[in-house]
Design a protein around this motif. Structure first.
Motif, PDB file in Angstrom:
ATOM      1  N   LEU A 283      16.247  28.495  -7.001  1.00  0.00           N
ATOM      2  CA  LEU A 283      14.981  27.766  -6.958  1.00  0.00           C
ATOM      3  C   LEU A 283      14.532  27.502  -5.528  1.00  0.00           C
ATOM      4  CD1 LEU A 283      15.502  25.300  -9.941  1.00  0.00           C
ATOM      5  CD2 LEU A 283      14.193  27.427  -9.880  1.00  0.00           C
ATOM      6  N   VAL A 284      15.486  27.284  -4.633  1.00  0.00           N
ATOM      7  CA  VAL A 284      15.149  27.148  -3.213  1.00  0.00           C
ATOM      8  C   VAL A 284      14.539  28.458  -2.718  1.00  0.00           C
ATOM      9  CG1 VAL A 284      16.089  26.910  -0.892  1.00  0.00           C
ATOM     10  CG2 VAL A 284      16.884  25.385  -2.707  1.00  0.00           C
ATOM     11  N   GLU A 285      15.132  29.552  -3.148  1.00  0.00           N
ATOM     12  CA  GLU A 285      14.696  30.886  -2.700  1.00  0.00           C
ATOM     13  C   GLU A 285      13.266  31.200  -3.117  1.00  0.00           C
ATOM     14  OE1 GLU A 285      15.781  35.483  -3.897  1.00  0.00           O
ATOM     15  OE2 GLU A 285      17.412  34.025  -3.868  1.00  0.00           O
ATOM     16  N   ILE A 286      12.856  30.793  -4.323  1.00  0.00           N
ATOM     17  CA  ILE A 286      11.504  31.124  -4.796  1.00  0.00           C
ATOM     18  C   ILE A 286      10.462  30.097  -4.362  1.00  0.00           C
ATOM     19  CG2 ILE A 286      12.412  32.382  -6.783  1.00  0.00           C
ATOM     20  CD1 ILE A 286      11.489  29.992  -8.527  1.00  0.00           C
ATOM     21  N   GLY A 287      10.913  29.012  -3.727  1.00  0.00           N
ATOM     22  CA  GLY A 287       9.963  28.040  -3.196  1.00  0.00           C
ATOM     23  C   GLY A 287       9.619  26.895  -4.120  1.00  0.00           C
ATOM     24  N   ALA A 288      10.513  26.570  -5.069  1.00  0.00           N
ATOM     25  CA  ALA A 288      10.261  25.455  -5.991  1.00  0.00           C
ATOM     26  C   ALA A 288      10.063  24.154  -5.221  1.00  0.00           C
ATOM     27  CB  ALA A 288      11.424  25.318  -6.971  1.00  0.00           C
ATOM     28  N   ASP A 289       9.212  23.284  -5.753  1.00  0.00           N
ATOM     29  CA  ASP A 289       8.933  22.004  -5.094  1.00  0.00           C
ATOM     30  C   ASP A 289       9.903  20.908  -5.503  1.00  0.00           C
ATOM     31  OD1 ASP A 289       6.241  22.432  -3.652  1.00  0.00           O
ATOM     32  OD2 ASP A 289       5.906  23.275  -5.642  1.00  0.00           O
ATOM     33  N   GLY A 290      10.455  21.012  -6.701  1.00  0.00           N
ATOM     34  CA  GLY A 290      11.335  19.961  -7.180  1.00  0.00           C
ATOM     35  C   GLY A 290      12.415  20.492  -8.089  1.00  0.00           C
ATOM     36  N   ILE A 291      13.595  19.850  -8.018  1.00  0.00           N
ATOM     37  CA  ILE A 291      14.724  20.198  -8.880  1.00  0.00           C
ATOM     38  C   ILE A 291      15.135  18.942  -9.638  1.00  0.00           C
ATOM     39  CG2 ILE A 291      17.143  20.925  -8.931  1.00  0.00           C
ATOM     40  CD1 ILE A 291      16.597  22.641  -6.493  1.00  0.00           C
ATOM     41  N   MET A 292      14.913  18.956 -10.941  1.00  0.00           N
ATOM     42  CA  MET A 292      15.285  17.832 -11.791  1.00  0.00           C
ATOM     43  C   MET A 292      16.719  18.051 -12.263  1.00  0.00           C
ATOM     44  SD  MET A 292      12.960  16.354 -14.913  1.00  0.00           S
ATOM     45  CE  MET A 292      11.474  16.657 -13.937  1.00  0.00           C
ATOM     46  N   THR A 293      17.577  17.041 -12.059  1.00  0.00           N
ATOM     47  CA  THR A 293      19.002  17.236 -12.311  1.00  0.00           C
ATOM     48  C   THR A 293      19.676  15.972 -12.830  1.00  0.00           C
ATOM     49  OG1 THR A 293      21.117  17.793 -11.248  1.00  0.00           O
ATOM     50  CG2 THR A 293      19.465  16.723  -9.870  1.00  0.00           C
ATOM     51  N   ASP A 294      20.722  16.179 -13.656  1.00  0.00           N
ATOM     52  CA  ASP A 294      21.556  15.066 -14.106  1.00  0.00           C
ATOM     53  C   ASP A 294      22.522  14.621 -13.015  1.00  0.00           C
ATOM     54  OD1 ASP A 294      20.557  15.016 -16.784  1.00  0.00           O
ATOM     55  OD2 ASP A 294      21.806  16.749 -17.267  1.00  0.00           O
ATOM     56  N   HIS A 295      22.721  15.510 -12.027  1.00  0.00           N
ATOM     57  CA  HIS A 295      23.714  15.255 -10.975  1.00  0.00           C
ATOM     58  C   HIS A 295      23.056  15.352  -9.586  1.00  0.00           C
ATOM     59  CE1 HIS A 295      27.073  15.508 -13.848  1.00  0.00           C
ATOM     60  NE2 HIS A 295      26.381  16.479 -14.414  1.00  0.00           N
ATOM     61  N   PRO A 296      22.206  14.381  -9.240  1.00  0.00           N
ATOM     62  CA  PRO A 296      21.537  14.428  -7.933  1.00  0.00           C
ATOM     63  C   PRO A 296      22.510  14.425  -6.764  1.00  0.00           C
ATOM     64  CG  PRO A 296      21.201  12.304  -9.011  1.00  0.00           C
ATOM     65  CD  PRO A 296      21.781  13.215 -10.031  1.00  0.00           C
ATOM     66  N   ASN A 297      23.687  13.834  -6.946  1.00  0.00           N
ATOM     67  CA  ASN A 297      24.701  13.861  -5.883  1.00  0.00           C
ATOM     68  C   ASN A 297      25.137  15.283  -5.589  1.00  0.00           C
ATOM     69  OD1 ASN A 297      25.801  13.879  -8.485  1.00  0.00           O
ATOM     70  ND2 ASN A 297      27.708  12.894  -7.868  1.00  0.00           N
ATOM     71  N   PHE A 298      25.299  16.082  -6.634  1.00  0.00           N
ATOM     72  CA  PHE A 298      25.703  17.479  -6.471  1.00  0.00           C
ATOM     73  C   PHE A 298      24.592  18.305  -5.821  1.00  0.00           C
ATOM     74  CE2 PHE A 298      25.187  21.700  -8.455  1.00  0.00           C
ATOM     75  CZ  PHE A 298      26.261  22.353  -7.881  1.00  0.00           C
ATOM     76  N   VAL A 299      23.368  18.149  -6.319  1.00  0.00           N
ATOM     77  CA  VAL A 299      22.245  18.916  -5.765  1.00  0.00           C
ATOM     78  C   VAL A 299      22.021  18.536  -4.308  1.00  0.00           C
ATOM     79  CG1 VAL A 299      19.768  19.360  -5.922  1.00  0.00           C
ATOM     80  CG2 VAL A 299      21.152  19.259  -8.000  1.00  0.00           C
ATOM     81  N   LYS A 300      22.149  17.263  -3.993  1.00  0.00           N
ATOM     82  CA  LYS A 300      21.998  16.808  -2.608  1.00  0.00           C
ATOM     83  C   LYS A 300      23.039  17.470  -1.720  1.00  0.00           C
ATOM     84  CE  LYS A 300      21.547  12.632   0.245  1.00  0.00           C
ATOM     85  NZ  LYS A 300      22.440  13.081   1.327  1.00  0.00           N
ATOM     86  N   LYS A 301      24.269  17.574  -2.201  1.00  0.00           N
ATOM     87  CA  LYS A 301      25.335  18.204  -1.426  1.00  0.00           C
ATOM     88  C   LYS A 301      25.010  19.667  -1.132  1.00  0.00           C
ATOM     89  CE  LYS A 301      30.318  19.215  -1.576  1.00  0.00           C
ATOM     90  NZ  LYS A 301      31.560  19.088  -2.394  1.00  0.00           N
ATOM     91  N   VAL A 302      24.509  20.378  -2.145  1.00  0.00           N
ATOM     92  CA  VAL A 302      24.147  21.794  -1.966  1.00  0.00           C
ATOM     93  C   VAL A 302      23.020  21.932  -0.949  1.00  0.00           C
ATOM     94  CG1 VAL A 302      23.235  23.876  -3.073  1.00  0.00           C
ATOM     95  CG2 VAL A 302      24.916  22.446  -4.273  1.00  0.00           C
ATOM     96  N   LEU A 303      21.994  21.090  -1.065  1.00  0.00           N
ATOM     97  CA  LEU A 303      20.864  21.178  -0.145  1.00  0.00           C
ATOM     98  C   LEU A 303      21.263  20.756   1.267  1.00  0.00           C
ATOM     99  CD1 LEU A 303      17.923  19.823  -2.349  1.00  0.00           C
ATOM    100  CD2 LEU A 303      18.535  22.189  -1.848  1.00  0.00           C
ATOM    101  N   ASP A 304      22.136  19.778   1.375  1.00  0.00           N
ATOM    102  CA  ASP A 304      22.626  19.364   2.699  1.00  0.00           C
ATOM    103  C   ASP A 304      23.392  20.498   3.371  1.00  0.00           C
ATOM    104  OD1 ASP A 304      21.494  16.892   2.401  1.00  0.00           O
ATOM    105  OD2 ASP A 304      23.364  15.843   1.957  1.00  0.00           O
ATOM    106  N   GLN A 305      24.179  21.238   2.594  1.00  0.00           N
ATOM    107  CA  GLN A 305      24.905  22.393   3.122  1.00  0.00           C
ATOM    108  C   GLN A 305      23.950  23.489   3.580  1.00  0.00           C
ATOM    109  OE1 GLN A 305      27.406  23.447  -0.206  1.00  0.00           O
ATOM    110  NE2 GLN A 305      29.020  21.996   0.340  1.00  0.00           N
TER     111      GLN A 305
END
Length: 311
Positions: A283-305
């Motif tokens: 989703l980052v690759e295609i330019g999505a504006d938002g990622i809705m997730t049950d695990h925001p801690n996990f998604v934050k970790k991926v985006l921080d990396q």
């Protein structure tokens, strides 16, 4: 003696007809590309740079009991970009934050939300069934209750939110419009619903001033038209965001073209519900504006990396 047309003449005539049809279709598609699209005025929910917004689904249903102050508070501490929640009406007309139309799955009670007063709902343990990673029930008997929308707005003033109307009850739409106005949240929320009539009614009740996600029919029409390369024929100017899964009815909705097409209208594209690393990176690759997730801690970790921590 009478003669009949040769097969070659028939083939030539058929070729001319086919060519004429193809040229007409081609001209039709070329003309469509010149149809202007109306841009949405509210740009608040478009991503900044390459990093998409992290949207905590039910406040982070994988971290704490969904749709409770406990979950929303954890996500606030994580500094997620948006909180997502679901609303129903209680028997006495209070807007309450809960996903299901019954209390059975998420509390120690039973029955329909609409058949219970706010006082009755507040007596239930909304953390009763949540299971932690170690298999225990860390929120059971901890005073976790079903919150009202008024409580959420008061506890998290000004925090961006996406709020789903979970019923077709027009009174719910009216009450939400009033609460948004009362708490000055007009530019901070996106209202969504799978009930098109309720969402369209909300647009009228709020004088079109509150951002909304496209209703089911409009989204479906746009996606089908997109696949046929005629999406410019579909009006979308009433909507600030399109919230979609990665796949629907066998169709892949994760293409750069669909995102760019909506961005041309200043419409944000938000995907649900994303809980794995590959999907986040896609989703980052295609330019999505938002990622809705049950695990925001996990998604934050991926985006921080990927992009480094947000400063």
């Amino acid at each position: 003696m009478q003669t009949f047309p040769q097969p070659a003449r028939k083939k030539k005539a058929t070729f001319k007809i086919t060519a004429a049809i193809l040229i007409t279709v081609l001209l039709f598609f070329i003309m469509i590309q010149f149809i202007p699209v109306t841009q949405t005025e509210n740009h608040s929910f478009l991503k900044k740079g390459k990093r998409p917004l992290i949207i905590a689904h039910q406040g982070g249903d994988g971290m704490a009991p969904g749709n409770t102050l406990a979950a929303f508070s954890l996500s606030e501490k994580l500094e997620v970009d948006m909180l997502e929640m679901d609303v129903h009406l209680s028997k006495d007309g209070e807007v309450v934050v809960i996903h299901d139309d019954t209390v059975d799955r998420t509390t120690n009670g039973t029955g329909s939300v609409k058949d219970m007063s706010l006082e009755q709902l507040k007596q239930l343990d909304a953390g009763y069934h949540f299971v932690g990673p170690d298999g225990t029930h860390p929120y059971r008997n901890k005073g976790v209750t079903i919150p009202t929308m008024d409580e959420i707005f008061t506890t998290f003033p000004g925090y961006p939110m996406t709020i789903e109307l979970k019923t077709a009850d027009l009174l719910l739409a009216d009450k939400m419009a009033d609460l948004i106005k009362k708490h000055n949240m007009t530019d901070k929320v996106i209202i969504a619903s799978f009930y098109d009539e309720a969402l369209n009614y909300f647009i009228e009740a709020s004088d079109g001033k509150v951002p909304v996600s496209s209703p089911s029919e409009a989204t479906r029409n746009f996606v089908i038209a997109h696949k046929l390369f005629v999406e410019r024929l579909i009006p979308m100017n009433k909507y600030t965001a399109v919230q979609i899964p990665m796949r629907a009815s066998g169709l892949d909705l994760t293409s750069e073209r669909i995102v760019k097409s909506l961005h041309n209208r200043n419409i944000a594209v938000q995907y649900w519900t994303i809980n794995d690393e590959d999907s986040v990176r896609k989703l980052v690759e295609i330019g999505a504006d938002g990622i809705m997730t049950d695990h925001p801690n996990f998604v934050k970790k991926v985006l921080d990396q990927e992009y480094g921590e947000v400063q």
